[in-house]
Write a protein that holds these residues in place. Structure first.
Motif, PDB file in Angstrom:
ATOM      1  N   ALA A 125     -18.414   9.979   8.340  1.00 38.34           N
ATOM      2  CA  ALA A 125     -19.628  10.793   8.510  1.00 38.34           C
ATOM      3  C   ALA A 125     -19.589  12.021   7.601  1.00 38.34           C
ATOM      4  CB  ALA A 125     -19.756  11.212   9.974  1.00 38.34           C
ATOM      5  N   ILE A 126     -18.444  12.665   7.539  1.00 40.66           N
ATOM      6  CA  ILE A 126     -18.363  13.911   6.760  1.00 40.66           C
ATOM      7  C   ILE A 126     -18.467  13.633   5.257  1.00 40.66           C
ATOM      8  CG2 ILE A 126     -16.804  15.819   6.139  1.00 40.66           C
ATOM      9  CD1 ILE A 126     -16.034  15.984   9.114  1.00 40.66           C
ATOM     10  N   ILE A 127     -17.848  12.551   4.810  1.00 36.32           N
ATOM     11  CA  ILE A 127     -17.926  12.239   3.367  1.00 36.32           C
ATOM     12  C   ILE A 127     -19.360  11.852   2.979  1.00 36.32           C
ATOM     13  CG2 ILE A 127     -17.148  10.661   1.536  1.00 36.32           C
ATOM     14  CD1 ILE A 127     -14.416  10.551   3.102  1.00 36.32           C
ATOM     15  N   LYS A 128     -20.056  11.159   3.865  1.00 41.84           N
ATOM     16  CA  LYS A 128     -21.455  10.817   3.552  1.00 41.84           C
ATOM     17  C   LYS A 128     -22.316  12.076   3.435  1.00 41.84           C
ATOM     18  CE  LYS A 128     -23.745   7.293   4.745  1.00 41.84           C
ATOM     19  NZ  LYS A 128     -24.447   6.191   5.455  1.00 41.84           N
ATOM     20  N   ASP A 129     -21.938  13.096   4.171  1.00 41.87           N
ATOM     21  CA  ASP A 129     -22.643  14.371   4.140  1.00 41.87           C
ATOM     22  C   ASP A 129     -22.252  15.189   2.895  1.00 41.87           C
ATOM     23  OD1 ASP A 129     -24.002  16.787   5.145  1.00 41.87           O
ATOM     24  OD2 ASP A 129     -22.034  17.491   5.784  1.00 41.87           O
ATOM     25  N   SER A 130     -20.953  15.289   2.648  1.00 41.00           N
ATOM     26  CA  SER A 130     -20.477  16.187   1.577  1.00 41.00           C
ATOM     27  C   SER A 130     -20.530  15.531   0.204  1.00 41.00           C
ATOM     28  CB  SER A 130     -19.029  16.606   1.857  1.00 41.00           C
ATOM     29  OG  SER A 130     -18.155  15.484   1.730  1.00 41.00           O
ATOM     30  N   LYS A 131     -20.453  14.192   0.176  1.00 46.56           N
ATOM     31  CA  LYS A 131     -20.400  13.419  -1.083  1.00 46.56           C
ATOM     32  C   LYS A 131     -19.155  13.733  -1.915  1.00 46.56           C
ATOM     33  CE  LYS A 131     -24.868  11.758  -0.915  1.00 46.56           C
ATOM     34  NZ  LYS A 131     -24.986  11.813   0.583  1.00 46.56           N
ATOM     35  N   VAL A 132     -18.144  14.253  -1.248  1.00 43.29           N
ATOM     36  CA  VAL A 132     -16.911  14.665  -1.928  1.00 43.29           C
ATOM     37  C   VAL A 132     -15.735  14.294  -1.020  1.00 43.29           C
ATOM     38  CG1 VAL A 132     -15.551  16.735  -2.492  1.00 43.29           C
ATOM     39  CG2 VAL A 132     -17.942  16.571  -3.232  1.00 43.29           C
ATOM     40  N   PHE A 133     -14.639  13.853  -1.641  1.00 42.94           N
ATOM     41  CA  PHE A 133     -13.425  13.663  -0.835  1.00 42.94           C
ATOM     42  C   PHE A 133     -12.194  13.879  -1.701  1.00 42.94           C
ATOM     43  CE2 PHE A 133     -14.490   9.321  -2.360  1.00 42.94           C
ATOM     44  CZ  PHE A 133     -13.284   8.893  -2.879  1.00 42.94           C
ATOM     45  N   ALA A 134     -11.098  14.139  -1.012  1.00 36.10           N
ATOM     46  CA  ALA A 134      -9.808  14.184  -1.706  1.00 36.10           C
ATOM     47  C   ALA A 134      -8.894  13.129  -1.103  1.00 36.10           C
ATOM     48  CB  ALA A 134      -9.169  15.555  -1.575  1.00 36.10           C
ATOM     49  N   LEU A 135      -8.092  12.527  -1.955  1.00 42.25           N
ATOM     50  CA  LEU A 135      -6.981  11.682  -1.513  1.00 42.25           C
ATOM     51  C   LEU A 135      -5.710  12.480  -1.756  1.00 42.25           C
ATOM     52  CD1 LEU A 135      -8.066   8.225  -2.919  1.00 42.25           C
ATOM     53  CD2 LEU A 135      -7.662   8.746  -0.497  1.00 42.25           C
ATOM     54  N   ASN A 136      -5.099  12.925  -0.668  1.00 41.13           N
ATOM     55  CA  ASN A 136      -3.828  13.633  -0.732  1.00 41.13           C
ATOM     56  C   ASN A 136      -2.732  12.578  -0.652  1.00 41.13           C
ATOM     57  OD1 ASN A 136      -4.654  16.707  -0.224  1.00 41.13           O
ATOM     58  ND2 ASN A 136      -5.968  15.371   1.016  1.00 41.13           N
ATOM     59  N   ILE A 137      -1.949  12.474  -1.690  1.00 37.27           N
ATOM     60  CA  ILE A 137      -0.942  11.414  -1.779  1.00 37.27           C
ATOM     61  C   ILE A 137       0.321  11.906  -1.085  1.00 37.27           C
ATOM     62  CG2 ILE A 137       0.400   9.995  -3.386  1.00 37.27           C
ATOM     63  CD1 ILE A 137      -1.923  10.552  -5.455  1.00 37.27           C
ATOM     64  N   TYR A 190       0.821  -1.219   0.000  1.00 37.86           N
ATOM     65  CA  TYR A 190       0.000   0.000   0.000  1.00 37.86           C
ATOM     66  C   TYR A 190       0.853   1.266   0.000  1.00 37.86           C
ATOM     67  CZ  TYR A 190      -3.865  -3.066   1.355  1.00 37.86           C
ATOM     68  OH  TYR A 190      -4.810  -4.054   1.385  1.00 37.86           O
ATOM     69  N   GLY A 191       0.277   2.328  -0.544  1.00 37.97           N
ATOM     70  CA  GLY A 191       0.782   3.677  -0.334  1.00 37.97           C
ATOM     71  C   GLY A 191       0.034   4.317   0.830  1.00 37.97           C
ATOM     72  N   ILE A 192       0.430   5.538   1.144  1.00 34.46           N
ATOM     73  CA  ILE A 192      -0.173   6.256   2.277  1.00 34.46           C
ATOM     74  C   ILE A 192      -0.779   7.574   1.782  1.00 34.46           C
ATOM     75  CG2 ILE A 192       0.348   7.450   4.455  1.00 34.46           C
ATOM     76  CD1 ILE A 192       0.379   4.512   4.859  1.00 34.46           C
ATOM     77  N   TYR A 193      -1.997   7.813   2.203  1.00 35.19           N
ATOM     78  CA  TYR A 193      -2.794   8.954   1.733  1.00 35.19           C
ATOM     79  C   TYR A 193      -3.456   9.635   2.922  1.00 35.19           C
ATOM     80  CZ  TYR A 193      -2.263   5.604  -1.980  1.00 35.19           C
ATOM     81  OH  TYR A 193      -1.705   4.703  -2.849  1.00 35.19           O
ATOM     82  N   VAL A 194      -3.708  10.933   2.785  1.00 39.88           N
ATOM     83  CA  VAL A 194      -4.567  11.602   3.768  1.00 39.88           C
ATOM     84  C   VAL A 194      -5.904  11.875   3.071  1.00 39.88           C
ATOM     85  CG1 VAL A 194      -4.882  13.547   5.321  1.00 39.88           C
ATOM     86  CG2 VAL A 194      -2.588  12.599   4.969  1.00 39.88           C
ATOM     87  N   LEU A 195      -6.927  11.221   3.594  1.00 47.85           N
ATOM     88  CA  LEU A 195      -8.289  11.348   3.059  1.00 47.85           C
ATOM     89  C   LEU A 195      -8.931  12.562   3.728  1.00 47.85           C
ATOM     90  CD1 LEU A 195     -10.766   9.981   1.575  1.00 47.85           C
ATOM     91  CD2 LEU A 195     -11.188   8.796   3.749  1.00 47.85           C
ATOM     92  N   THR A 196      -9.409  13.502   2.922  1.00 50.08           N
ATOM     93  CA  THR A 196      -9.974  14.735   3.480  1.00 50.08           C
ATOM     94  C   THR A 196     -11.361  15.002   2.918  1.00 50.08           C
ATOM     95  OG1 THR A 196      -8.878  16.017   1.751  1.00 50.08           O
ATOM     96  CG2 THR A 196      -7.761  15.911   3.883  1.00 50.08           C
ATOM     97  N   SER A 197     -12.166  15.687   3.735  1.00 52.40           N
ATOM     98  CA  SER A 197     -13.482  16.129   3.285  1.00 52.40           C
ATOM     99  C   SER A 197     -13.934  17.269   4.193  1.00 52.40           C
ATOM    100  CB  SER A 197     -14.480  14.972   3.342  1.00 52.40           C
ATOM    101  OG  SER A 197     -15.713  15.334   2.730  1.00 52.40           O
ATOM    102  N   GLU A 198     -14.784  18.124   3.656  1.00 52.31           N
ATOM    103  CA  GLU A 198     -15.360  19.198   4.468  1.00 52.31           C
ATOM    104  C   GLU A 198     -16.868  19.061   4.447  1.00 52.31           C
ATOM    105  OE1 GLU A 198     -13.927  23.223   3.808  1.00 52.31           O
ATOM    106  OE2 GLU A 198     -15.773  24.075   4.609  1.00 52.31           O
ATOM    107  N   GLY A 199     -17.487  18.999   5.625  1.00 48.91           N
ATOM    108  CA  GLY A 199     -18.934  18.876   5.727  1.00 48.91           C
ATOM    109  C   GLY A 199     -19.635  20.194   5.435  1.00 48.91           C
ATOM    110  N   LYS A 200     -20.952  20.096   5.293  1.00 47.74           N
ATOM    111  CA  LYS A 200     -21.729  21.300   4.985  1.00 47.74           C
ATOM    112  C   LYS A 200     -21.630  22.332   6.109  1.00 47.74           C
ATOM    113  CE  LYS A 200     -24.679  18.693   1.892  1.00 47.74           C
ATOM    114  NZ  LYS A 200     -25.588  17.547   2.027  1.00 47.74           N
ATOM    115  N   ASP A 201     -21.358  21.846   7.325  1.00 45.79           N
ATOM    116  CA  ASP A 201     -21.220  22.753   8.478  1.00 45.79           C
ATOM    117  C   ASP A 201     -19.803  23.291   8.635  1.00 45.79           C
ATOM    118  OD1 ASP A 201     -19.851  20.470   9.142  1.00 45.79           O
ATOM    119  OD2 ASP A 201     -20.997  20.020  10.967  1.00 45.79           O
ATOM    120  N   GLY A 202     -18.914  22.995   7.686  1.00 46.66           N
ATOM    121  CA  GLY A 202     -17.556  23.514   7.764  1.00 46.66           C
ATOM    122  C   GLY A 202     -16.585  22.633   8.546  1.00 46.66           C
ATOM    123  N   LYS A 203     -17.094  21.548   9.116  1.00 41.53           N
ATOM    124  CA  LYS A 203     -16.196  20.597   9.791  1.00 41.53           C
ATOM    125  C   LYS A 203     -15.285  19.933   8.762  1.00 41.53           C
ATOM    126  CE  LYS A 203     -17.737  18.623  14.132  1.00 41.53           C
ATOM    127  NZ  LYS A 203     -18.175  17.377  14.802  1.00 41.53           N
TER     128      LYS A 203
END
Lengths: 167, 167
Positions: free
Chosen positions: B59-71, B15-28
């Protein structure tokens, strides 16, 4: 989207090399080299494989609902290249590689150092490759890795400096 | 099934290593180190991530429906360990790492050498981790890899001889 950036970023994902196998109800066997593999859960133990939608393995796994991921070892570059192309079974061999039936009926390559055998529990068919989700129901290790387990695996990058499947 | 064989076989997947990020509608904002990642299709470009079902990122990705994989790059071991634990955003930083909003709104870590930003197009919630399927809709490379792209990525095995997430 910048197509070059997309390609480079996706090619930064490192991969191991596996031979995906399945036997259809009619006895047809598919054995196909794949690298788009990841575990996705511990409990139950799930793995995901990206499988080319128009491939023989895709059709056979949809029929059998079972597959094995035969994990290739560092010295099995030849096998990786063998199963890039579709082959027919000859008795209990395919591409010159002997196999036996796993506990679910998937072909287990005798010379692969390890395998997981999976029940197909879900599929997502939305692209040129489908997502097959397998629950690991059996596993075997015929050659215990020395040192880290992932260091014993044949890596995509070891197939050649210019060899990629991704991007 | 032999539990030791299952563990060893699954740990043979590199595996490689990634930081999975997302921002919820409330800014979290969630930022979480992950390794269960694979591409699964070229057209459309799809990726799969295994995400812990009880995590903030889930929880946040289910809310935002968007994510980034930072490699993460080879020199970013510190960031990998930082995002093993849940953190709160502080302005436009998290865990001391500055981020900007990507074109879909996902946090892009300024110091990661590359990222893909994805629309969540499907989920399979069947285990202790869920399968999130993302269509890559944007990507960026801030530090062009020298040599093979996957050699520029931080690998799980480089986090320590005994560090595994899988099995």
């Amino acid at each position: 989207m910048d197509a070059d950036a997309k390609k480079t970023a996706l090619r930064m994902i490192p991969y191991g090399i596996y031979v995906l196998t399945s036997e259809g109800k009619d006895g047809k066997v598919a054995a196909s080299t794949v690298n788009w593999v990841t575990q996705t859960a511990f409990q139950p133990p799930l793995v995901v494989v990206g499988v080319k939608a128009d491939s023989g393995a895709h059709a056979i796994i949809k029929d059998s609902k079972v597959f094995a991921l035969n994990i290739l070892g560092k010295d099995q570059k030849g096998q990786a290249f063998t199963f890039f192309k579709p082959l027919e079974r000859e008795g209990n061999t395919i591409g010159g590689e002997p196999f036996r039936k796993g506990s679910l009926g998937a072909p287990i390559l005798e010379k692969a150092p390890a395998y997981v055998e999976c029940q197909l529990i879900d599929t997502i068919e939305k692209g040129d490759h489908s997502i097959f989700v397998g629950e690991v129901v059996d596993a075997g290790v015929s050659k215990e890795p020395e040192g880290r387990a992932d260091d014993a695996t044949l890596w995509l990058k070891e197939l050649g400096d210019k060899v990629f499947y991704g991007g």
